[in-house]
Design a protein around this motif. Sequence first.
Motif, PDB file in Angstrom:
ATOM      1  N   TYR A 161      -1.876   6.604  13.769  1.00 44.71           N
ATOM      2  CA  TYR A 161      -2.434   7.843  13.222  1.00 44.71           C
ATOM      3  C   TYR A 161      -2.970   8.747  14.330  1.00 44.71           C
ATOM      4  O   TYR A 161      -3.717   9.684  14.051  1.00 44.71           O
ATOM      5  CB  TYR A 161      -3.543   7.490  12.225  1.00 44.71           C
ATOM      6  N   ARG A 242       1.123   8.909   4.308  1.00 46.08           N
ATOM      7  CA  ARG A 242       0.999   8.150   5.555  1.00 46.08           C
ATOM      8  C   ARG A 242      -0.013   7.006   5.442  1.00 46.08           C
ATOM      9  O   ARG A 242      -0.191   6.257   6.404  1.00 46.08           O
ATOM     10  CB  ARG A 242       0.604   9.080   6.704  1.00 46.08           C
ATOM     11  N   TYR A 247       4.984   3.949   5.690  1.00 41.89           N
ATOM     12  CA  TYR A 247       4.788   4.796   6.867  1.00 41.89           C
ATOM     13  C   TYR A 247       4.569   3.945   8.110  1.00 41.89           C
ATOM     14  O   TYR A 247       5.157   4.201   9.172  1.00 41.89           O
ATOM     15  CB  TYR A 247       3.592   5.726   6.678  1.00 41.89           C
ATOM     16  N   TYR A 251       6.651   3.801  11.615  1.00 40.78           N
ATOM     17  CA  TYR A 251       6.011   4.073  12.901  1.00 40.78           C
ATOM     18  C   TYR A 251       6.236   2.930  13.883  1.00 40.78           C
ATOM     19  O   TYR A 251       6.638   3.155  15.038  1.00 40.78           O
ATOM     20  CB  TYR A 251       4.503   4.303  12.718  1.00 40.78           C
TER      21      TYR A 251
END
Length: 325
Positions: A161, A242, A247, A251
């Motif tokens: 994040y 997210r 998500y 990632y």
Amino acid sequence: MAKINNKLVDSVTMRPVRADVSVIICTWNRSRLLRLTLQQMSQLRIPAGVSWELIVVNNNCTDDTDEVLAEFVGRLPLVRLFEPTPGKSHAANRAVHEARGEYLVWTDDDVLVDADWLSAYITAFSQWPEVSIFAGAIDPWFEEQPPAWLERVFHKVANAYASLDHGPTGFELSKNMYPYGANMALKRSAHLAEPYDTRLGPRPNSGIRGEEMMMARRLLAKGAIGRWIPEARVRHFIPPNRQTLDYLREYFTGSGEVIGLLGRNDKGEPRAFGRPLWLWKEALLAELSYRTGRLFRSPENWIDHFRDANVARGRLKRYVSGRAA
């Protein structure tokens, strides 16, 4: 060339020939958030005597980005650029080429900067002229309350994040500490020496990231000095889509793809389907540990296996032996 208010400007673009600082945002189809970012940017407290420009690169947007930018002409020292080649690294390299500032300060189109954010960097540039890379703090800005499991493991997945906080005291960055693109600054001369790798970075239909990390890593390996600037703070937007395992899977798989692209010298090792057996084993064991952990263990335990399994999956996907792709 011409002079306006005692500043030398380009007679065609009417931009200052030089600036102390160029703030850069690359954007793609986030006009709603971009408007909030620019509104917050208009509240910046700029030290007297400092010249700056705000470069926004439209990376082939199909929404109303241009209309949003038009709202801030005259309110901000806005320079609008267009980069048709998809990919943030292409847009970023275009911005570096066009920038007039000695220092380039980076943020994103989904970020709210503190009022003294730019002032903190400007102070740092003056205090540490030998430093080429500056990293600032990034706090999460959740659109909605995150699920309980994410709150419990956030400290373990904060990098997914772009959340970063090394504490309230500044220090010199080690070679293993990198800034995040949502809040960092570099000398333009450093950027010109090490442009962004266009194989990396967000683009349509790709989860590969790491463009700023790899650029900073190359610079630090060459002896560039980095520094943590805790006073330069921003908040980074985290929408509900997210706040999911889907998500995080994307990632961490993308993180593994970056590692796979780097390659390693493993010629002669046993292989299956063109990949070394040790990597298949690593991926399978991590996936098994994650699946069993979801049944019997806490999120604080299984999230590590989840991360490792998806990184390994990405490495398998992009595996290159002994060379960079």
